[in-house]
Design a protein around this motif. Structure first.
Motif, short mmCIF file in Angstrom:
data_model
loop_
_atom_site.label_atom_id
_atom_site.label_comp_id
_atom_site.label_asym_id
_atom_site.label_seq_id
_atom_site.Cartn_x
_atom_site.Cartn_y
_atom_site.Cartn_z
N ILE A 892 0.81 -1.09 0.04
CA ILE A 892 -0.02 -0.13 0.00
C ILE A 892 0.81 1.40 0.08
CG2 ILE A 892 -1.68 1.40 1.27
CD1 ILE A 892 -2.86 -1.45 2.09
N TYR A 893 0.76 2.09 -0.97
CA TYR A 893 1.44 3.36 -1.12
C TYR A 893 0.81 4.42 0.13
CZ TYR A 893 3.66 7.53 -2.97
OH TYR A 893 4.32 8.66 -3.40
N LEU A 894 1.87 4.58 1.07
CA LEU A 894 1.66 5.83 1.96
C LEU A 894 2.09 7.20 1.68
CD1 LEU A 894 2.25 3.41 5.08
CD2 LEU A 894 0.29 3.69 3.82
N GLY A 895 2.60 7.38 0.57
CA GLY A 895 2.79 8.62 -0.06
C GLY A 895 4.42 8.83 0.42
N LEU A 896 4.74 10.13 0.48
CA LEU A 896 6.05 10.64 0.81
C LEU A 896 6.32 10.76 2.40
CD1 LEU A 896 6.51 13.45 -1.85
CD2 LEU A 896 7.33 11.15 -1.83
N ALA A 897 7.54 10.38 2.82
CA ALA A 897 8.26 10.47 3.99
C ALA A 897 9.37 11.23 4.29
CB ALA A 897 8.19 9.11 4.76
N ASN A 898 9.96 11.90 5.34
CA ASN A 898 11.19 12.42 5.34
C ASN A 898 11.74 11.85 6.64
OD1 ASN A 898 10.92 14.52 3.32
ND2 ASN A 898 9.31 15.15 4.81
N THR A 899 13.32 11.65 6.60
CA THR A 899 14.11 11.01 7.78
C THR A 899 14.05 12.27 8.93
OG1 THR A 899 15.09 9.44 6.25
CG2 THR A 899 16.37 10.16 8.16
N ILE A 900 13.83 11.82 9.97
CA ILE A 900 13.96 12.77 11.17
C ILE A 900 14.80 12.50 12.15
CG2 ILE A 900 11.34 13.59 10.83
CD1 ILE A 900 10.66 11.94 13.19
N LYS A 901 15.13 11.11 12.13
CA LYS A 901 16.24 10.66 12.93
C LYS A 901 16.94 9.50 12.34
CE LYS A 901 15.52 8.88 17.47
NZ LYS A 901 14.57 8.59 18.47
N TYR A 902 18.21 9.30 12.70
CA TYR A 902 19.11 8.18 12.11
C TYR A 902 20.25 7.73 13.21
CZ TYR A 902 22.10 11.65 10.38
OH TYR A 902 23.05 12.66 10.32
N GLU A 903 20.60 6.31 13.08
CA GLU A 903 21.85 6.14 13.90
C GLU A 903 22.30 4.67 13.32
OE1 GLU A 903 20.32 5.51 17.76
OE2 GLU A 903 19.19 3.54 17.31
N GLY A 904 23.36 4.57 13.46
CA GLY A 904 24.22 3.24 13.24
C GLY A 904 24.59 2.99 11.71
N ASN A 905 25.35 1.99 11.34
CA ASN A 905 25.83 2.01 10.10
C ASN A 905 26.08 0.72 9.52
OD1 ASN A 905 26.97 3.86 8.05
ND2 ASN A 905 29.17 3.30 8.70
N LYS A 906 25.52 0.49 8.47
CA LYS A 906 25.59 -0.83 7.99
C LYS A 906 24.86 -1.99 8.93
CE LYS A 906 29.71 -0.49 5.03
NZ LYS A 906 30.84 -1.32 4.59
N PRO A 907 23.63 -1.87 8.84
CA PRO A 907 22.80 -1.13 8.49
C PRO A 907 22.45 0.33 9.18
CG PRO A 907 21.55 -2.62 9.63
CD PRO A 907 22.76 -3.14 9.78
N ILE A 908 21.88 1.33 8.45
CA ILE A 908 21.22 2.36 9.16
C ILE A 908 20.13 2.31 9.59
CG2 ILE A 908 20.96 4.99 8.73
CD1 ILE A 908 22.86 4.71 6.33
N SER A 909 19.77 2.61 11.00
CA SER A 909 18.33 2.51 11.46
C SER A 909 17.86 4.16 11.46
CB SER A 909 18.30 2.06 12.94
OG SER A 909 19.03 1.03 12.94
N THR A 910 16.67 4.37 10.85
CA THR A 910 16.05 5.61 10.73
C THR A 910 14.80 5.53 11.21
OG1 THR A 910 15.07 5.15 8.56
CG2 THR A 910 17.33 5.90 8.24
N THR A 911 14.49 6.72 11.66
CA THR A 911 13.05 7.12 11.89
C THR A 911 12.30 8.07 11.00
OG1 THR A 911 13.37 6.88 14.40
CG2 THR A 911 11.44 8.07 13.90
N LEU A 912 11.62 7.56 10.31
CA LEU A 912 10.72 8.48 9.14
C LEU A 912 9.40 9.02 9.66
CD1 LEU A 912 11.53 6.17 6.18
CD2 LEU A 912 12.86 7.79 6.80
N LYS A 913 9.08 10.02 9.00
CA LYS A 913 7.80 11.08 9.60
C LYS A 913 6.98 11.06 7.86
CE LYS A 913 5.75 14.67 12.16
NZ LYS A 913 5.30 14.09 12.96
N LEU A 914 5.71 10.42 8.06
CA LEU A 914 4.85 10.51 6.89
C LEU A 914 4.30 11.80 6.73
CD1 LEU A 914 2.75 7.19 6.95
CD2 LEU A 914 4.46 7.73 5.33
#
Length: 931
Positions: A892-914
């Protein structure tokens, strides 16, 4: 701790109230108003409390005379409840309190706020209520109880003498309504409803695109005749012809028009008995018009309207339509069922002004709300060893005196809206009808039965007697003749006395009582659910197709379908658990299930050949895409389930099968370009960009020239991998800036049977697209919020100009400045997605973990974590499960989001806001798990 309680898509005030009633030691209701519509929703819980000996006090008022006497009388039937009335007229003080107080062992739980005991306050109104928990020694609790005690002591006992006086006063009051100028001319107050506004806009758009025909499909009672009148008022034709199939609705249609249209235009009848040829607008029966149409000039009528337009393909209609050269032709119908094997859609050039299902009508308050009670049948009714498709077997099991007593008991317990009970009861067979009518009459409940072999006069007499408040007739028993087309607006009760074997039939029967009618606040539906293995079909009918997966249906059942507007649905615990268990165990993609649903639908169509277009109006309950998914094309599914040698021979033609598989593989289409082009090529040898631009104008408000070229290349298989090239027949060649049909495709189109199959798939694809996407422009990439997609769709919708199968993989795709994140929420063991940590934190915030190889200082990593600064669009696609019943699920397409927080490397853990938060319903479906 305080909790705010509102009515929303996932819960409502009623659900909270019921939960507290289930476990309390005693209760107090202190409310300004009590309507029977609200009280009926509590009857099961109040009965359980009576059986448990739990005491209750109910205090209400005569304020504004809104409290209903029938509700007070019903409360007095419960031996465990004391009832008092605060008489506002004596004190001349408004009584506005709304408090629900529940005693438990250690604490009291109190609901304070805005909700009275009415169905709308319980479920649909904008209501704010606070739930608070107080210990027994709390000062706040003592204040509440003392305030209630003072009110209680100054109120009257609800004696029968008091109720008779109050009832008499309310009746007198009804005759003393304030005079209003608007009452003189009701046309001043007639406004278009949701369906009519939608359709009127679409009709206007169609005329702008030079279209001269349209079909309005809408559930009974939603106002199709008024829609036509509103459009006529806008268009102002000099002469109009309105054709009906049955004479008994002719005068009603004329009266509806006379309320709406300009008084300069006169209306007259054209029937066997009356021919008012001097009138501007003629209302004619098809029988009379088909015999006399040649007395008119071909261009006499600027606008022709066909009521009950599913009959339009019959000879009597077609010769009239083909004779006249009208400027606009409008069809009105509640069903798209084809008659005589011909498509109704084709007559109206596949132009759909609206397609309003029963669920749409309920959501937009176009029909009467209903209260549905799923009641476990008596224990002696046992379906476990019976084939429910065998009517006589079922009738034998159901014809039991004890069951009749049980049905009457439940009818009396739940009662109805309105002074006289008016019931349609659906039985399993003629024998069952006769038995039930006979037994009801023996018990003093006046009833009759109507069957398909009854004369029209007998039907009309029975309906007239049922509608007449002074006539003793209360119940009409029937089999299937009331599923469609017969209209009794005043019905206030529907009895489902047979096992449900089709969601479509269930909804059709339910719809018989949903037309709005004076003094009918709601429809009562009593469904006696047995232990048969198809009980889950009721849930499918009520939930419709607007769900993510089978888990969503289970959530709806658990929540008592809180997400449905203007509806109250309650199943007793036995029925609810039976249905939940069946949904869990049922594989909705298994051929046995698919075959059963197909044959039930075919039966509704009177066993005619079923085309894809036939499903279009019913897709809320039955979608043929599951058939295509199972068998690779619809025709192959038919050859599998039908004992039809002709179909099997068609499917032996390997060249044809490779061609139809290509078309059906694209369903459901997410852009309309390719199918509009193919539709044109069914009747034309070639197409160029200029022609494509012109014909696409009917379907799109804005046409992209680059997308036309991309669709030409797509149809030419330029973006196919080797496996796809070998799997599907090439239908076109792209040379010299135009598409021409291949020799193989051209040869197949000479075969009328093959051409009809191609046409059916292409028309279905286009019309389904129009229902979902309309003519709107969603830009590039061409993505609609909350629509379903797979990864390959995105390549096409970006105009990606390389092999599309390369545009899929780990769930992280990119094209220029667009990133596409495909997220699985539920982790499957051993699947790639189980390595990623993805979850919703709120309706607009969620966690997303990149691929294990993505570093913060890599190109992709930098764009992911700084997307807003770098103008990178993050498109979010989410699904709860990767597979359900072994079938891959869409995102289901939820539209656009933006990264508001991130941490870690390989993988990167992000928090996204719709950018667009989820609805309550979608958030619950993504986050809730049913045990």
């Amino acid at each position: 701790m305080n909790t705010l309680i509102t009515n929303n898509q996932t819960t409502n005030f009623h659900n909270h109230l019921e939960d507290l009633l289930k476990t309390c030691n005693s209760f107090i209701f202190n409310v300004a108003f009590i309507n029977f519509s609200g009280l009926q929703l509590l009857l099961d819980s109040l009965k359980t409390l009576e059986e448990k000996g739990v005491k209750g006090k109910v205090l209400t008022s005569t304020y504004l005379n809104f409290t209903q006497v029938e509700a007070l009388r019903k409360i007095k039937e419960f031996k465990n409840i004391e009832l008092k009335i605060y008489d506002s007229s004596l004190s001349n003080i408004g009584f506005h309190s709304k408090a629900y107080i529940f005693e438990f062992d250690e604490v009291y739980e109190i609901l304070l706020g805005s909700s009275n005991i009415t169905a709308s306050a319980f479920k649909t109104n904008i209501e704010w209520n606070i739930k608070t928990i107080s210990k027994k020694e709390d000062l706040f609790l003592n204040d509440v109880l003392n305030e209630f005690k003072a009110l209680w002591n100054s109120s009257y006992n609800a004696s029968e003498e008091f109720l008779l006086e109050y009832e008499k006063f309310k009746k007198n009051q009804e005759f003393q309504k304030v005079f209003k100028v608007s009452d003189i001319n009701s046309s001043n107050t007639l406004n278009s409803n949701y369906m009519q506004k939608q359709a009127l806009q679409k009709l206007q758009d169609l005329r702008k695109k030079k279209q001269i025909k349209a079909l309005a499909l809408a559930a009974t009672g939603t106002g199709k005749t008024y829609l036509a009148a509103f459009d006529v008022k806008t268009v102002r034709p000099k002469r109009l012809l309105f054709i009906v199939h049955r004479e008994n609705i002719l005068i009603k249609a004329k009266q509806s028009f006379e309320k709406i249209i300009d008084k300069n235009f006169t209306c007259g009848l054209y029937t066997g008995n009356k021919k008012e040829l001097d009138k501007n607008y003629l209302f004619a029966t098809v029988q009379t018009m088909s015999l006399n149409y040649e007395i008119f000039n071909k261009d006499d009528f600027d606008y022709i309207i066909i009521d009950e337009a599913h009959h339009v393909v019959s000879n009597s209609y077609m010769k009239v339509i083909n004779y006249f050269k009208t400027k606009f032709l409008l069809g009105l119908t509640a069903t798209s069922n084809r008659m005589d094997g011909e498509s109704v859609y084709k007559v109206f050039d596949e132009n759909i002004a609206c397609d309003i299902t029963l669920n749409d009508a309920l959501e937009n308050s176009l029909v009467t709300p209903f209260h549905y009670y799923g009641i476990s049948d008596i224990n002696s009714i046992d379906y476990s060893n019976i084939d429910i498709s065998k009517v006589d077997e079922i009738a034998r099991v159901l014809n039991v005196n004890k069951r009749v007593d049980y049905i009457v008991e439940k009818m009396n317990f739940y009662s109805h809206s309105g002074s006289k009970r008016k019931v349609i009861a659906f039985c399993v067979s003629k024998k069952h009808c006769l038995y039930m009518s006979e037994q009801f009459n023996k018990k003093g409940i006046s009833s009759t039965y109507l069957l398909s072999d009854n004369s029209i006069s007998k039907r009309e007499e029975a309906i007239k007697n049922l509608e007449d408040d002074t006539n003793s007739l209360e119940v009409i028993f029937t089999v299937d003749i009331f599923n469609e087309g017969i209209d009794i607006p005043s019905i206030n009760t529907v009895l489902m006395l047979r096992p449900t074997s089709s969601p479509i039939i269930f909804i059709q029967q339910l719809g018989r009582g949903l037309r709005k009618y004076k003094n009918k606040e709601f429809l009562t539906v009593l469904d006696f659910i047995g232990n048969h293995n198809k009980a889950y079909l009721i849930a499918l009918a009520l939930a419709g197709n607007k769900i993510i997966d089978k888990e969503s249906i289970k959530i709806s059942v658990q929540n008592n379908f809180a997400n449905m507007q203007n509806v109250f649905i309650k199943m007793d615990e036995i029925s609810k658990q039976r249905i939940l268990e069946q949904i869990t165990n049922q594989n909705f993609n298994h051929i046995k299930y698919l075959k059963e649903q197909y044959y039930k639908f075919k039966e509704i169509l009177e066993n005619k050949r079923v085309f894809l277009l036939d499903y279009l109006h019913y897709e809320n309950m039955l979608c043929p895409l599951a058939f295509i998914s199972h068998s690779k094309s619809y025709i192959e599914f038919l050859s599998l389930v039908e004992d039809n040698e002709h179909l099997k021979q068609i499917c032996k033609d390997e060249v044809f099968i490779k061609a139809i598989r290509f078309i059906d593989y694209l369903l459901p289409i997410k852009r309309v370009y390719e199918f509009v082009i193919l539709k044109y090529l069914l009747s034309n040898k070639s197409i160029d960009e200029k022609i494509a631009f012109k014909i696409l104008g009917k379907y799109l408000n804005k046409i992209n020239k680059e997308t036309i070229i991309h669709s030409f290349n797509f149809l030419n298989q330029n973006y196919f991998d080797k496996a796809q090239v070998s799997r599907y027949l090439k239908l076109v060649n792209y040379e010299n800036n135009k598409l021409t049909k291949t020799k193989e495709f051209e040869a197949m189109l000479l075969n009328n049977e093959y051409k009809k199959i191609f046409e059916d798939s292409i028309d279905y694809g286009i019309m389904r697209y129009e229902k979902e996407f309309e003519a709107k422009d969603y830009g590039l990439p061409f993505l609609k919020l909350f629509a379903k997609y797979n990864m390959l769709n995105i390549a096409q919708l970006c105009n990606f100009n390389k092999i599309h199968s390369s545009f899929r993989g780990s769930g992280f795709l990119k094209y220029q400045d667009d990133f596409f994140l495909f997220i699985n929420l539920e982790k499957e063991k051993f699947s790639k997605s189980s390595y990623y940590d993805n979850a919703f934190l709120s309706k607009d915030t969620f966690t997303y973990q990149s691929k294990p190889s993505t570093a913060q200082d890599s190109v992709d990593g930098n764009k992911l974590i700084n997307n807003k600064k770098l103008n990178i669009k993050l498109h979010i696609f989410v699904r709860k499960f990767a597979q359900v019943d072994k079938k891959t699920q869409g995102f289901i397409y939820l539209g656009l989001a933006n990264t508001i927080k991130y941490e870690g490397n390989k993988p990167i853990s992000t928090t996204l806001k719709l950018e667009t938060p989820l609805s309550n319903k979608l958030y619950e479906e993504f986050t809730k798990v049913v045990d």
